[in-house]
Design an enzyme around this catalytic site. Structure first.
Site, PDB file in Angstrom:
ATOM      1  N   HIS A  46       0.894  -1.090   0.086  1.00  0.00           N
ATOM      2  CA  HIS A  46       0.219   0.029  -0.396  1.00  0.00           C
ATOM      3  C   HIS A  46       0.641   0.773   0.255  1.00  0.00           C
ATOM      4  CE1 HIS A  46      -3.027   2.343   2.087  1.00  0.00           C
ATOM      5  NE2 HIS A  46      -3.369   2.575   1.188  1.00  0.00           N
TER       6      HIS A  46
ATOM      7  N   GLU B 202       2.387   0.499   4.134  1.00  0.00           N
ATOM      8  CA  GLU B 202       2.023  -0.040   4.672  1.00  0.00           C
ATOM      9  C   GLU B 202       2.615  -2.066   3.994  1.00  0.00           C
ATOM     10  OE1 GLU B 202      -1.660   0.604   5.022  1.00  0.00           O
ATOM     11  OE2 GLU B 202      -1.850   0.605   7.440  1.00  0.00           O
TER      12      GLU B 202
ATOM     13  N   ASN C  62      -5.251   3.679   6.767  1.00  0.00           N
ATOM     14  CA  ASN C  62      -7.207   4.335   6.631  1.00  0.00           C
ATOM     15  C   ASN C  62      -8.040   4.198   7.391  1.00  0.00           C
ATOM     16  OD1 ASN C  62      -6.857   5.634   4.177  1.00  0.00           O
ATOM     17  ND2 ASN C  62      -6.893   4.053   3.402  1.00  0.00           N
TER      18      ASN C  62
HETATM   19  C1  LIG Z   1      -6.119   6.921   0.631  1.00  0.00           C
HETATM   20  C2  LIG Z   1      -4.641   6.005   1.039  1.00  0.00           C
HETATM   21  O1  LIG Z   1      -5.554   4.805   0.601  1.00  0.00           O
HETATM   22  C3  LIG Z   1      -4.023   6.518   1.427  1.00  0.00           C
HETATM   23  C4  LIG Z   1      -3.161   7.828   1.177  1.00  0.00           C
HETATM   24  O2  LIG Z   1      -2.814   7.920   0.519  1.00  0.00           O
HETATM   25  S1  LIG Z   1      -3.706   8.868   2.265  1.00  0.00           S
HETATM   26  C5  LIG Z   1      -2.451   9.965   1.358  1.00  0.00           C
HETATM   27  C6  LIG Z   1      -1.279  10.472   1.672  1.00  0.00           C
HETATM   28  N1  LIG Z   1      -0.885  11.965   1.453  1.00  0.00           N
HETATM   29  C7  LIG Z   1      -1.178  13.010   2.142  1.00  0.00           C
HETATM   30  O3  LIG Z   1      -1.467  12.703   3.509  1.00  0.00           O
HETATM   31  C8  LIG Z   1      -0.604  14.189   1.602  1.00  0.00           C
HETATM   32  C9  LIG Z   1      -0.277  15.599   2.092  1.00  0.00           C
HETATM   33  N2  LIG Z   1       0.484  16.456   1.424  1.00  0.00           N
HETATM   34  C10 LIG Z   1       1.337  17.028   1.394  1.00  0.00           C
HETATM   35  O4  LIG Z   1       2.203  16.244   2.201  1.00  0.00           O
HETATM   36  C11 LIG Z   1       1.717  17.220   0.526  1.00  0.00           C
HETATM   37  O5  LIG Z   1       1.111  18.637   0.552  1.00  0.00           O
HETATM   38  C12 LIG Z   1       2.218  17.360  -0.745  1.00  0.00           C
HETATM   39  C13 LIG Z   1       3.622  16.521  -0.452  1.00  0.00           C
HETATM   40  C14 LIG Z   1       0.523  16.726  -1.016  1.00  0.00           C
HETATM   41  C15 LIG Z   1       2.665  18.774  -1.930  1.00  0.00           C
HETATM   42  O6  LIG Z   1       3.388  19.792  -0.595  1.00  0.00           O
HETATM   43  P1  LIG Z   1       3.234  20.908  -0.474  1.00  0.00           P
HETATM   44  O7  LIG Z   1       4.597  21.024  -0.032  1.00  0.00           O
HETATM   45  O8  LIG Z   1       2.464  21.536  -0.651  1.00  0.00           O
HETATM   46  O9  LIG Z   1       3.501  21.527  -1.952  1.00  0.00           O
HETATM   47  P2  LIG Z   1       5.042  21.367  -3.232  1.00  0.00           P
HETATM   48  O10 LIG Z   1       5.653  22.119  -2.507  1.00  0.00           O
HETATM   49  O11 LIG Z   1       3.801  22.400  -4.337  1.00  0.00           O
HETATM   50  O12 LIG Z   1       4.954  20.129  -3.495  1.00  0.00           O
HETATM   51  C16 LIG Z   1       5.771  19.442  -2.387  1.00  0.00           C
HETATM   52  C17 LIG Z   1       6.849  18.728  -3.680  1.00  0.00           C
HETATM   53  O13 LIG Z   1       6.307  17.715  -3.648  1.00  0.00           O
HETATM   54  C18 LIG Z   1       5.752  16.843  -5.035  1.00  0.00           C
HETATM   55  N3  LIG Z   1       4.680  16.456  -6.116  1.00  0.00           N
HETATM   56  C19 LIG Z   1       3.321  17.807  -4.648  1.00  0.00           C
HETATM   57  N4  LIG Z   1       2.428  16.740  -5.824  1.00  0.00           N
HETATM   58  C20 LIG Z   1       2.780  16.000  -6.704  1.00  0.00           C
HETATM   59  C21 LIG Z   1       2.327  14.749  -7.709  1.00  0.00           C
HETATM   60  N5  LIG Z   1       1.319  14.683  -7.319  1.00  0.00           N
HETATM   61  N6  LIG Z   1       3.444  13.930  -8.023  1.00  0.00           N
HETATM   62  C22 LIG Z   1       4.845  14.282  -7.732  1.00  0.00           C
HETATM   63  N7  LIG Z   1       4.742  14.810  -6.747  1.00  0.00           N
HETATM   64  C23 LIG Z   1       4.672  15.133  -6.261  1.00  0.00           C
HETATM   65  C24 LIG Z   1       6.203  18.493  -5.918  1.00  0.00           C
HETATM   66  O14 LIG Z   1       6.383  18.418  -6.908  1.00  0.00           O
HETATM   67  C25 LIG Z   1       8.100  19.317  -4.708  1.00  0.00           C
HETATM   68  O15 LIG Z   1       8.674  18.671  -5.089  1.00  0.00           O
HETATM   69  P3  LIG Z   1      10.125  19.108  -5.148  1.00  0.00           P
HETATM   70  O16 LIG Z   1       9.697  20.142  -3.868  1.00  0.00           O
HETATM   71  O17 LIG Z   1      11.094  18.261  -4.924  1.00  0.00           O
HETATM   72  O18 LIG Z   1       9.580  20.703  -6.067  1.00  0.00           O
HETATM   73  N1  LIG Z   2      -6.174   7.604  -4.525  1.00  0.00           N
HETATM   74  C1  LIG Z   2      -5.413   8.032  -3.186  1.00  0.00           C
HETATM   75  O1  LIG Z   2      -4.986   8.556  -2.771  1.00  0.00           O
HETATM   76  C2  LIG Z   2      -4.582   6.319  -2.988  1.00  0.00           C
HETATM   77  C3  LIG Z   2      -5.608   4.790  -4.194  1.00  0.00           C
HETATM   78  N2  LIG Z   2      -4.673   3.597  -3.112  1.00  0.00           N
HETATM   79  C4  LIG Z   2      -5.054   2.998  -4.039  1.00  0.00           C
HETATM   80  O2  LIG Z   2      -4.991   3.029  -5.588  1.00  0.00           O
HETATM   81  C5  LIG Z   2      -6.447   2.092  -5.814  1.00  0.00           C
HETATM   82  C6  LIG Z   2      -5.966   2.149  -7.455  1.00  0.00           C
HETATM   83  O3  LIG Z   2      -6.727   4.300  -6.928  1.00  0.00           O
HETATM   84  P1  LIG Z   2      -6.263   5.542  -7.645  1.00  0.00           P
HETATM   85  O4  LIG Z   2      -4.978   4.925  -8.998  1.00  0.00           O
HETATM   86  O5  LIG Z   2      -6.396   6.429  -6.816  1.00  0.00           O
HETATM   87  O6  LIG Z   2      -7.440   5.788  -8.832  1.00  0.00           O
HETATM   88  P2  LIG Z   2      -8.100   6.023 -10.046  1.00  0.00           P
HETATM   89  O7  LIG Z   2      -9.434   6.433 -10.151  1.00  0.00           O
HETATM   90  O8  LIG Z   2      -7.237   7.728 -10.303  1.00  0.00           O
HETATM   91  O9  LIG Z   2      -7.413   5.224 -11.786  1.00  0.00           O
HETATM   92  C7  LIG Z   2      -7.826   3.482 -11.467  1.00  0.00           C
HETATM   93  C8  LIG Z   2      -7.615   3.263 -12.721  1.00  0.00           C
HETATM   94  O10 LIG Z   2      -7.899   1.864 -12.576  1.00  0.00           O
HETATM   95  C9  LIG Z   2      -8.658   0.927 -13.345  1.00  0.00           C
HETATM   96  N3  LIG Z   2      -8.799   0.279 -14.603  1.00  0.00           N
HETATM   97  C10 LIG Z   2     -10.701   0.458 -13.732  1.00  0.00           C
HETATM   98  N4  LIG Z   2     -11.006  -1.028 -14.228  1.00  0.00           N
HETATM   99  C11 LIG Z   2      -9.692  -2.026 -14.727  1.00  0.00           C
HETATM  100  C12 LIG Z   2      -9.134  -3.134 -14.381  1.00  0.00           C
HETATM  101  N5  LIG Z   2     -10.124  -4.012 -15.033  1.00  0.00           N
HETATM  102  N6  LIG Z   2      -8.418  -3.887 -15.815  1.00  0.00           N
HETATM  103  C13 LIG Z   2      -7.024  -2.471 -15.535  1.00  0.00           C
HETATM  104  N7  LIG Z   2      -7.109  -1.382 -15.066  1.00  0.00           N
HETATM  105  C14 LIG Z   2      -8.829  -0.668 -14.787  1.00  0.00           C
HETATM  106  C15 LIG Z   2      -8.948   2.720 -14.361  1.00  0.00           C
HETATM  107  O11 LIG Z   2      -9.396   2.531 -16.369  1.00  0.00           O
HETATM  108  C16 LIG Z   2      -8.268   3.442 -13.988  1.00  0.00           C
HETATM  109  O12 LIG Z   2      -7.233   4.456 -15.026  1.00  0.00           O
HETATM  110  C17 LIG Z   2      -7.369   1.658  -5.686  1.00  0.00           C
HETATM  111  O13 LIG Z   2      -6.910   0.455  -5.057  1.00  0.00           O
HETATM  112  C18 LIG Z   2      -6.987   2.397  -4.206  1.00  0.00           C
HETATM  113  O14 LIG Z   2      -8.087   2.360  -3.396  1.00  0.00           O
HETATM  114  C19 LIG Z   2      -4.003   3.552  -2.533  1.00  0.00           C
HETATM  115  C20 LIG Z   2      -3.312   4.630  -2.051  1.00  0.00           C
HETATM  116  C21 LIG Z   2      -3.687   6.229  -1.684  1.00  0.00           C
END
Ligand SMILES: CC(=O)CC(=O)SCCNC(=O)CCNC(=O)[C@H](O)C(C)(C)COP(=O)(O)OP(=O)(O)OC[C@H]1O[C@@H](n2cnc3c(N)ncnc32)[C@H](O)[C@@H]1OP(=O)(O)O
Ligand SMILES: NC(=O)C1=CN([C@@H]2O[C@H](COP(=O)(O)OP(=O)(O)OC[C@H]3O[C@@H](n4cnc5c(N)ncnc54)[C@H](O)[C@@H]3O)[C@@H](O)[C@H]2O)C=CC1
Length: 283
Positions: free
Chosen positions: A140, A152, A190
């Site tokens: 993860h 993770e 999460n």
């Molecule tokens: C849902 C799940 O299953 C699990 C999850 O992922 S939950 C989400 C976990 N993530 C978080 O909590 C992110 C929280 N946010 C942050 O840590 C910060 O806002 C952030 C790192 C996203 C951006 O940082 P910031 O200081 O606010 O902005 P910014 O200065 O523009 O970006 C910092 C760096 O990250 C990079 N960056 C930002 N967004 C990016 C993206 N989408 N892809 C690649 N690089 C990215 C930037 O290019 C920048 O790099 P440099 O300093 O080397 O140029």
């Molecule tokens: N968005 C987030 O912050 C995070 C998401 N995840 C997990 O990662 C996974 C993807 O999430 P995202 O990239 O955010 O979603 P997204 O919506 O950006 O991308 C999902 C992709 O899966 C593709 N897809 C759907 N059905 C498919 C199939 N049958 N075969 C091949 N590709 C298929 C879609 O076309 C799409 O491009 C999910 O399981 C999500 O829970 C994990 C960590 C962080």
């Protein structure tokens, strides 16, 4: 086992990030999705991130070209025949994921490890649809993958110790820090993060404060880099809802009830940043 080729299934925001860090770590990468336009969009995202690295002096043009040369695109899961490891990153839906794991189990070589980037779904249940549950594991990554250090690692009930070790080593080779957790709904990340986001959505729903005010409170008051509603838009509101449903059903506890406003936004197609509208509007 020596991993040389990694297949990443799903070229959305997570899959493209995982493909990027894998190619940067020197692996050959097959990036796969259901349509050519989706893999093209994933590749464009990777190229943009690498170009920023070149502009910032962290990488040369030659290194960027080498990373890109290790990437191939695919719209056919049968290309998994060349993979030593698959990392699945498709939509957070058990039905879609199990269909993919069944197919991967058929086409991938017997030694291949099948990892899922699921945010919350049971690894044990995904593993059970394959004939190799000992080779199935949760890997993860966090969003944005190129920036966030954590992976993770989730062991299913039958995951073999050597597969855990291999996944831990692989995460380190990608420059990440692995943390081991057991297979419970939402894992650790999460289970802790998503109820906070859901509660912030309840604050909007009940009129406690505006999204801007809620985000300011958490940024300035708790030093969070993003407020919870900005983060929800960034993760994707569909993904947030899927995760809350998994927690709600998995624990059978009303404290995980997804906020009705979250459901309403997802039904409206307001999925956050990726669709242009969520709690905020994006151009
Ligand atoms: C849902 C799940 O299953 C699990 C999850 O992922 S939950 C989400 C976990 N993530 C978080 O909590 C992110 C929280 N946010 C942050 O840590 C910060 O806002 C952030 C790192 C996203 C951006 O940082 P910031 O200081 O606010 O902005 P910014 O200065 O523009 O970006 C910092 C760096 O990250 C990079 N960056 C930002 N967004 C990016 C993206 N989408 N892809 C690649 N690089 C990215 C930037 O290019 C920048 O790099 P440099 O300093 O080397 O140029
Ligand atoms: N968005 C987030 O912050 C995070 C998401 N995840 C997990 O990662 C996974 C993807 O999430 P995202 O990239 O955010 O979603 P997204 O919506 O950006 O991308 C999902 C992709 O899966 C593709 N897809 C759907 N059905 C498919 C199939 N049958 N075969 C091949 N590709 C298929 C879609 O076309 C799409 O491009 C999910 O399981 C999500 O829970 C994990 C960590 C962080």
């Amino acid at each position: 086992m020596n991993i040389q080729t990694i297949m990443v299934v799903g070229a959305g925001q997570m899959g493209s990030g995982i493909a990027q860090v894998s190619a940067q770590a020197g692996f050959r990468v097959i990036l796969s999705d259901v349509k050519q336009e989706f893999v093209d969009r994933g590749l464009a995202n990777i190229a943009k991130n690498l170009s920023r690295n070149v502009e910032k002096g962290r990488m040369t043009e030659e290194e960027k070209a080498e990373v890109l040369s290790r990437l191939t695109l695919s719209t056919d899961l049968a290309d998994g025949k060349d993979a030593d490891c698959v990392i699945e990153a498709v939509t957070e839906n058990m039905g879609i994921k199990t269909e993919i794991f069944k197919k991967l189990d058929e086409v991938c070589p017997p030694h291949a490890v099948l990892a899922s980037n699921t945010s919350s779904l049971p690894i044990t249940e995904i593993a059970a649809v394959t004939t190799r549950p000992e080779k199935v594991i949760g890997m993860h990554f966090m969003n944005p993958v190129p920036v966030m250090k954590l992976v993770e690692i989730i062991r299913g009930l039958q995951t073999a110790d050597e597969v855990y070790q291999l996944t831990e080593d692989l995460s380190k080779q990608m420059g990440k820090v692995p943390v081991s957790v057991n297979d419970f709904p939402g894992f650790v990340s999460n289970r802790v993060l998503m109820p906070m986001i859901n509660e912030a959505i309840y604050c909007v729903y009940e009129g406690v404060a505006t999204p801007e005010a809620i985000d300011e409170v958490m940024k300035l008051g708790m030093n969070h880099p993003m407020g919870p509603l900005t983060l929800a838009d960034f993760i994707g509101l569909d993904t947030c809802l899927y995760i809350m449903e998994v927690l709600y059903e998995g624990f059978g506890d009303s404290k995980y009830r997804p906020c009705p406003l979250l459901r309403k936004y997802v039904k409206a197609g307001w999925l956050g940043k990726k669709s242009g509208r969520g709690f905020y509007v994006y151009n």
